[in-house]
Motif scaffolding. Structure first.
Motif, PDB file in Angstrom:
ATOM      1  N   HIS A 114       5.700   4.043   2.657  1.00 17.29           N
ATOM      2  CA  HIS A 114       6.190   3.177   1.590  1.00 17.29           C
ATOM      3  C   HIS A 114       6.853   1.966   2.226  1.00 17.29           C
ATOM      4  N   PRO A 115       6.530   0.756   1.867  1.00 20.84           N
ATOM      5  CA  PRO A 115       5.730   0.361   0.705  1.00 20.84           C
ATOM      6  C   PRO A 115       4.226   0.388   0.944  1.00 20.84           C
ATOM      7  N   LEU A 116       3.822   0.635   2.179  1.00 25.09           N
ATOM      8  CA  LEU A 116       2.386   0.713   2.459  1.00 25.09           C
ATOM      9  C   LEU A 116       1.992   2.167   2.667  1.00 25.09           C
ATOM     10  N   PRO A 117       0.818   2.568   2.179  1.00 20.34           N
ATOM     11  CA  PRO A 117       0.376   3.949   2.376  1.00 20.34           C
ATOM     12  C   PRO A 117       0.171   4.264   3.853  1.00 20.34           C
ATOM     13  N   SER A 118       0.180   5.554   4.147  1.00 17.60           N
ATOM     14  CA  SER A 118      -0.015   6.010   5.521  1.00 17.60           C
ATOM     15  C   SER A 118      -1.004   7.173   5.502  1.00 17.60           C
ATOM     16  N   GLU A 119      -1.288   7.696   6.681  1.00 18.25           N
ATOM     17  CA  GLU A 119      -2.158   8.874   6.746  1.00 18.25           C
ATOM     18  C   GLU A 119      -1.537  10.026   5.966  1.00 18.25           C
ATOM     19  N   GLY A 120      -0.199  10.121   5.958  1.00 17.66           N
ATOM     20  CA  GLY A 120       0.478  11.145   5.161  1.00 17.66           C
ATOM     21  C   GLY A 120       0.210  10.978   3.670  1.00 17.66           C
ATOM     22  N   SER A 121       0.109   9.721   3.219  1.00 15.40           N
ATOM     23  CA  SER A 121      -0.212   9.440   1.808  1.00 15.40           C
ATOM     24  C   SER A 121      -1.585   9.993   1.469  1.00 15.40           C
ATOM     25  N   LEU A 155      -5.250   7.653  -2.282  1.00 16.65           N
ATOM     26  CA  LEU A 155      -6.540   7.999  -1.702  1.00 16.65           C
ATOM     27  C   LEU A 155      -7.620   7.266  -2.495  1.00 16.65           C
ATOM     28  N   PRO A 156      -8.317   6.334  -1.867  1.00 10.83           N
ATOM     29  CA  PRO A 156      -9.361   5.615  -2.596  1.00 10.83           C
ATOM     30  C   PRO A 156     -10.476   6.562  -3.059  1.00 10.83           C
ATOM     31  N   LEU A 157     -11.084   6.242  -4.182  1.00  9.39           N
ATOM     32  CA  LEU A 157     -12.209   7.038  -4.677  1.00  9.39           C
ATOM     33  C   LEU A 157     -13.404   6.945  -3.741  1.00  9.39           C
ATOM     34  N   ASP A 158     -13.597   5.776  -3.152  1.00  8.11           N
ATOM     35  CA  ASP A 158     -14.708   5.555  -2.236  1.00  8.11           C
ATOM     36  C   ASP A 158     -14.289   5.967  -0.822  1.00  8.11           C
ATOM     37  N   PRO A 159     -14.892   7.008  -0.262  1.00  8.75           N
ATOM     38  CA  PRO A 159     -14.490   7.470   1.075  1.00  8.75           C
ATOM     39  C   PRO A 159     -14.753   6.446   2.179  1.00  8.75           C
ATOM     40  N   GLU A 160     -15.545   5.410   1.885  1.00 11.96           N
ATOM     41  CA  GLU A 160     -15.806   4.357   2.876  1.00 11.96           C
ATOM     42  C   GLU A 160     -14.598   3.425   3.045  1.00 11.96           C
ATOM     43  N   ILE A 161     -13.675   3.457   2.092  1.00 17.82           N
ATOM     44  CA  ILE A 161     -12.496   2.592   2.183  1.00 17.82           C
ATOM     45  C   ILE A 161     -11.492   3.259   3.113  1.00 17.82           C
ATOM     46  N   SER A 162     -11.156   2.577   4.193  1.00 16.34           N
ATOM     47  CA  SER A 162     -10.281   3.143   5.222  1.00 16.34           C
ATOM     48  C   SER A 162      -8.809   3.001   4.849  1.00 16.34           C
ATOM     49  N   LEU A 163      -7.990   3.697   5.613  1.00 19.22           N
ATOM     50  CA  LEU A 163      -6.544   3.557   5.455  1.00 19.22           C
ATOM     51  C   LEU A 163      -6.134   2.108   5.720  1.00 19.22           C
ATOM     52  N   GLU A 164      -6.713   1.502   6.746  1.00 15.72           N
ATOM     53  CA  GLU A 164      -6.377   0.115   7.081  1.00 15.72           C
ATOM     54  C   GLU A 164      -6.716  -0.823   5.920  1.00 15.72           C
ATOM     55  N   ASP A 165      -7.890  -0.621   5.304  1.00 11.71           N
ATOM     56  CA  ASP A 165      -8.273  -1.449   4.148  1.00 11.71           C
ATOM     57  C   ASP A 165      -7.303  -1.234   2.986  1.00 11.71           C
ATOM     58  N   THR A 166      -6.897  -0.008   2.792  1.00  6.76           N
ATOM     59  CA  THR A 166      -5.957   0.309   1.708  1.00  6.76           C
ATOM     60  C   THR A 166      -4.608  -0.340   1.968  1.00  6.76           C
ATOM     61  N   MET A 167      -4.173  -0.326   3.224  1.00  7.44           N
ATOM     62  CA  MET A 167      -2.906  -0.965   3.572  1.00  7.44           C
ATOM     63  C   MET A 167      -2.970  -2.473   3.338  1.00  7.44           C
ATOM     64  N   VAL A 168      -4.083  -3.095   3.699  1.00 13.15           N
ATOM     65  CA  VAL A 168      -4.256  -4.534   3.472  1.00 13.15           C
ATOM     66  C   VAL A 168      -4.214  -4.828   1.970  1.00 13.15           C
ATOM     67  N   PHE A 169      -4.864  -3.986   1.188  1.00 11.16           N
ATOM     68  CA  PHE A 169      -4.867  -4.152  -0.268  1.00 11.16           C
ATOM     69  C   PHE A 169      -3.435  -4.074  -0.816  1.00 11.16           C
ATOM     70  N   HIS A 170      -2.690  -3.057  -0.404  1.00 12.18           N
ATOM     71  CA  HIS A 170      -1.298  -2.922  -0.858  1.00 12.18           C
ATOM     72  C   HIS A 170      -0.459  -4.109  -0.410  1.00 12.18           C
ATOM     73  N   GLN A 171      -0.666  -4.559   0.823  1.00 11.57           N
ATOM     74  CA  GLN A 171       0.086  -5.709   1.320  1.00 11.57           C
ATOM     75  C   GLN A 171      -0.203  -6.937   0.464  1.00 11.57           C
TER      76      GLN A 171
END
Length: 179
Positions: A114-121, A155-171
């Motif tokens: 928090h505020p960005l997701p992590s592998e734990g998320s 956890l993105p619905l699309d498994p192709e979306i990485s943690l890094e991509d998710t973090m960039v999106f949240h940022q």
């Protein structure tokens, strides 16, 4: 003491009293007590807006699953468990920004970002989905959700979306929100 000093002291005491009562009313324990009550093996869901209630017999459920997510997840979970006496078939996950010292062995604990997701998320979301996929008609599920859950449990619905991509999106969401 002058009359204006007495009036000011009275206003200060009244404001302090209002503030203290508001804090008490906002506590997790108070929120539970306004909505949920356990009487023996019966769960009562209180509906203050209508004055009604619904009742569930806990013994009708083989399993009880608790999904607690957000910065207040440990406190919400502890409050629920302190009121719910039944432990048979109880399992769950708790995902917060830190793992509490006092833990219940029936619950898996995750430290989400928090505020960005992590592998734990991601791990917490995967674990919850796995538990929910095993739920049947005889499973009662409690969802306890507080602020911060959108990053802590992600956890993105699309498994192709990485943690890094998710973090960039949240940022990007955070940066856009601040503007």
């Amino acid at each position: 003491m002058t009359a204006s000093e007495i009036a000011l002291e009275t206003l200060h005491a009244t404001a302090t009293d209002i503030f203290t009562q508001a804090l008490d009313a906002c506590s997790i324990e108070s929120a539970f007590d306004r909505r949920i009550r356990f009487e023996g093996t019966t769960l009562q869901r209180l509906l203050p807006e209508t004055g009604g209630e619904t009742k569930l017999e806990m013994d009708d459920f083989k399993r009880v699953v608790v999904i607690a997510i957000g910065k207040a997840a440990p406190a919400m979970l502890n409050t629920l468990l302190s009121r719910m006496k039944r432990r048979r078939g109880l399992r769950g996950i708790c995902c917060s920004n830190e793992i509490p010292q006092d833990r219940n062995w029936r619950i898996r604990y995750f430290e989400g970002g928090h505020p960005l997701p992590s592998e734990g998320s991601f791990a917490a979301a995967r674990s919850a989905l796995s538990m929910l996929r095993r739920a049947r008609k005889d499973t009662l599920v409690f969802f306890l959700i507080s602020g911060g859950a959108s990053a802590l449990f992600d956890l993105p619905l699309d498994p192709e979306i990485s943690l890094e991509d998710t973090m960039v999106f949240h940022q990007a969401l955070i940066a856009n929100h601040r503007n």
